[in-house]
Design a protein around this motif. Sequence first.
Motif, mmCIF file in Angstrom:
data_model
loop_
_atom_site.group_PDB
_atom_site.id
_atom_site.type_symbol
_atom_site.label_atom_id
_atom_site.label_comp_id
_atom_site.label_asym_id
_atom_site.label_seq_id
_atom_site.Cartn_x
_atom_site.Cartn_y
_atom_site.Cartn_z
ATOM 1 N N ALA A 508 10.751 6.137 -9.703
ATOM 2 C CA ALA A 508 10.615 5.515 -8.386
ATOM 3 C C ALA A 508 9.295 4.771 -8.374
ATOM 4 O O ALA A 508 8.312 5.211 -8.981
ATOM 5 N N LEU A 509 9.276 3.614 -7.700
ATOM 6 C CA LEU A 509 8.060 2.806 -7.567
ATOM 7 C C LEU A 509 7.601 2.873 -6.111
ATOM 8 O O LEU A 509 8.305 2.409 -5.208
ATOM 9 N N PHE A 510 6.427 3.447 -5.889
ATOM 10 C CA PHE A 510 5.902 3.650 -4.539
ATOM 11 C C PHE A 510 5.043 2.466 -4.099
ATOM 12 O O PHE A 510 4.237 1.930 -4.885
ATOM 13 N N ASP A 511 5.203 2.089 -2.854
ATOM 14 C CA ASP A 511 4.256 1.185 -2.215
ATOM 15 C C ASP A 511 3.036 2.009 -1.815
ATOM 16 O O ASP A 511 3.159 2.981 -1.051
ATOM 17 N N ARG A 512 1.860 1.641 -2.332
ATOM 18 C CA ARG A 512 0.692 2.502 -2.127
ATOM 19 C C ARG A 512 0.176 2.455 -0.696
ATOM 20 O O ARG A 512 -0.580 3.346 -0.295
ATOM 21 N N THR A 513 0.593 1.437 0.068
ATOM 22 C CA THR A 513 0.141 1.346 1.462
ATOM 23 C C THR A 513 0.987 2.222 2.374
ATOM 24 O O THR A 513 0.479 3.032 3.160
ATOM 25 N N SER A 514 2.311 2.077 2.266
ATOM 26 C CA SER A 514 3.203 2.842 3.144
ATOM 27 C C SER A 514 3.470 4.249 2.623
ATOM 28 O O SER A 514 3.885 5.132 3.379
ATOM 29 N N THR A 516 5.853 4.966 0.563
ATOM 30 C CA THR A 516 7.301 5.117 0.420
ATOM 31 C C THR A 516 7.777 4.346 -0.810
ATOM 32 O O THR A 516 7.053 3.535 -1.385
ATOM 33 N N HIS A 517 9.038 4.583 -1.192
ATOM 34 C CA HIS A 517 9.630 3.826 -2.280
ATOM 35 C C HIS A 517 11.021 3.348 -1.875
ATOM 36 O O HIS A 517 11.574 3.772 -0.852
ATOM 37 N N PRO A 541 2.559 -1.357 -7.663
ATOM 38 C CA PRO A 541 3.130 -0.099 -7.164
ATOM 39 C C PRO A 541 2.600 1.098 -7.949
ATOM 40 O O PRO A 541 1.957 0.948 -8.990
ATOM 41 N N VAL A 542 2.908 2.286 -7.448
ATOM 42 C CA VAL A 542 2.565 3.531 -8.135
ATOM 43 C C VAL A 542 3.850 4.102 -8.721
ATOM 44 O O VAL A 542 4.832 4.294 -7.997
ATOM 45 N N PHE A 566 -2.761 10.022 -5.521
ATOM 46 C CA PHE A 566 -1.742 9.537 -4.579
ATOM 47 C C PHE A 566 -0.444 10.321 -4.750
ATOM 48 O O PHE A 566 0.141 10.817 -3.770
ATOM 49 N N LEU A 567 0.026 10.434 -5.997
ATOM 50 C CA LEU A 567 1.291 11.125 -6.247
ATOM 51 C C LEU A 567 1.196 12.608 -5.916
ATOM 52 O O LEU A 567 2.142 13.204 -5.401
#
Length: 883
Positions: A508-514, A516-517, A541-542, A566-567
């Motif tokens: 999954a690729l997370f948006d670091r601001t929101s 969410t992915h 992304p993360v 973050f994760l």
Amino acid sequence: MDIARTPATPDGNPEMADAAVEPHAPALIRRKDYAPYPWTVVATHLDFDLGLDKTRVEAKLTLERNPAAEPSPTIRLNGEGLAPLEVRCDGEPSNSHTMDGDDLIVTLPGDAHELTIVTELDPAGNSQLMGLFASNGMLCTQCEAEGFRRITFFPDRPDVLSVYTVRMRAPKAQFPVLLANGNCTAEGEEGEHHWAEWHDPWPKPSYLFALVAGDLVARSDSFTTMGGREVALNIFVRDGDLDRTEHAMESLKRAMAWDEQIFGREYDLDIYNIVAVSDFNMGAMENKGLNVFNTKYVLADIDTATDGDFDAVEGVIAHEYFHNWSGNRVTCRDWFQLSLKEGFTVLRDQLFSQDMGSAPVKRIGDVRVLRSVQFPEDSGPLAHPIRPDSYQEISNFYTSTIYNKGAEVIRMMRTMAGEEAFRKGSDLYFERHDGEAATCEDFVKAIEDGAGLDLGQFRLWYSQAGTPKVTVKLSHEGETATLTLSQEVPPTPGQPDKQPMPIPLKIALFDRTSGTHRGEQLVVLNGASETLTFEGFEAPPVLSVNRGFSAPVRIERDIPRDDLTFLAAKDDDPFARYEAMQDLVVGHLGDVIGGGLDTEDRDVGREAIRTALAAVLADGRIDDQMRGELMMLPSETYLMEQALVADPGAIHAERETLKAWLGQELGEELVGLHQRASEGPGTLDAAAQGARKIKTLALTYLAAADQQRASDMAAAQYDGATTMTDRQGALMVLAGLETAERTAKLLDFYNRYRGNDLVIDKWFALQASSLHPQALAHVKALREHEDFTLRNPNRARSLYMAFAGNPQAFYAASGEGYRLIADLILELDPINSQTAARFVPALGRWRRIEPGRAALMRGELERIAGASQLSRDTFEQVSRSLG
């Protein structure tokens, strides 16, 4: 058969002196040499006249030539330590039989014969606990893998299936309960003796034969199958243990219902019996209709068993029940196919336990076992594929690779197919091979056909040893994220060059601001490398990778510390969040131990871990069971596996330093957590179990930071405990401290539970595995304790296996720890060779350890190898470990 929650061969009997043989290279058995057995055993009738010191066995075999095999004028019947008292062919004394080593060779001129063989056994003298042996006045059997040949002469191989009828005669006062496989068809009395006859209508291999005779009591219940069959359920134990069997019975009924619902498998006899035995090499054994269990996996109540013990009982009960189909109705053609039944059944019991409790916590626990046992096995001299090509002693292949990695390989097929399609494949497997001895290829082919998958390349997982390393690189340019994956399967003994294997990775690729992915994706890395692109990312992304541990691989990723933080705080996949926490600590400690950090960098690394841990302690969105998983630091064993050459002393010192710093920095939060968790009830519901888990984990951090404060809190927890989990957790912390409370509580625990073997096993293990600086000296002293014996596998493991798993004591720079284990192996080998052999891998990891310690470890292996008498089990393990 369950070993992972441990296993061995018979003796003490001078006629069964397999442990007293000159060391030599046993014959190498190769998978490619398999040939069908030339005879079928249509029916087997066994007549036992039972006694502790002398048991007479008459075996009557109904034989027919096997049209699928090369014809032979003789039949070879395996034996071990036996001498035939009588041999009759078609009712007449045989004059055409000879002995070839331990095997009986009989000439059979026709196409069908009835062969009768009489043997005599000494169960009480059988300290190896294989074949027929005595345990606390009871008689029982263990025949997997090759124990039946210790009872009578027989084609002792898993592809020879026969229908068994068993008649037992014994003194009624001494052995009031007589049990065997199948259903009881007749019983009666003869003066002071009585007899019972059992018949199993389902053909089975000899390794599934079972017999029990003893003075036992039963918890009885029943279960109605989906087809309407009323099944009588019994759990037999010694008098006095009945109150601790309720959880086992409820676990059995849940397993039966689950297997019908999830896999469509219905039980097929009128009775299902379980017997608990205190002297047992394994965890349990799935003999058809008559499971024999180590008491450790049957007996449990809140005062004497921890939450982990309750989970283990449920899991092992389920594992052996699930074998009724994945192992019994469909068995393995030869022992090279062992993972066919064990890997599949481990997966089934894992899925069951996930459904019965917390799926994320169960998954993390299974991965922890894989990494602590199987990964080191895969990277050492004992590495082997889940379907080996050869072996010398089959008992040495009851390994984490066969069981745990085997389960992961089948789980990958399930992940790629999807649950519904995988179920179609498993249904097809049972339909095609019911009543047969099958192969791993048969299973893969059924999943392939039923699920519509192409598993051609995937079959490499069965033939290649080693844990693949997957390198992950994520780059970003414009609005495009580019993911590059590459794999490498390391060389292992006998396999220097490997081919790429299909590796399913959930990402999954997370948006670091929101935070969410956009959804989880499954990508399958088939080649040596692969590049994937993802559009629509204005900022980098993360990456969350190998979510749910979708593949049993090592992930190597160059990921910024901020992304791990973050994760660890935000990943919605519980395993990936746990993994980020682990990676934060592994990376930091690796840098510290490598000497590449200045004070400022060290402080930055520590602060990242503190921030992540503080978030875990305060996160109200997760339950306490998951919180406990996230609080755990990587084990020293796992940390050693991350290094090419490990320094156990440095790893222990730096891990403890970090733990003490975290305990100091988060002291008030940890005390508050302990106080909040202490308010929970002493029940078995998930919330109460989670509270107990974090309570003791909080103490471990506090103990590293302030011994006296932690000692006072642990002593109060011990005194107020209403469950074994709380009491043992407190005692575990106290056992590692140098405070007055340590001695007082250890003595209280011993006196409180004296006479309860399973709890006294805990008492030995807590001291052998403790962080106390004198743990090694404590083990030496405990060896002389009046309650210690090498003849009971549970007791031997409780002290010495716990010690071998204690890095700070076992890896003492002086080498005393290695010498202690080597001395144990040499002393235990003549008594119980399978149990002795299982201590060898601890010494066999010498290649991964710094040169000073490595030389000492190798020296102890050489000393064992030079002993004048070694069992086949230990000889193979030592010779392979030396390389």
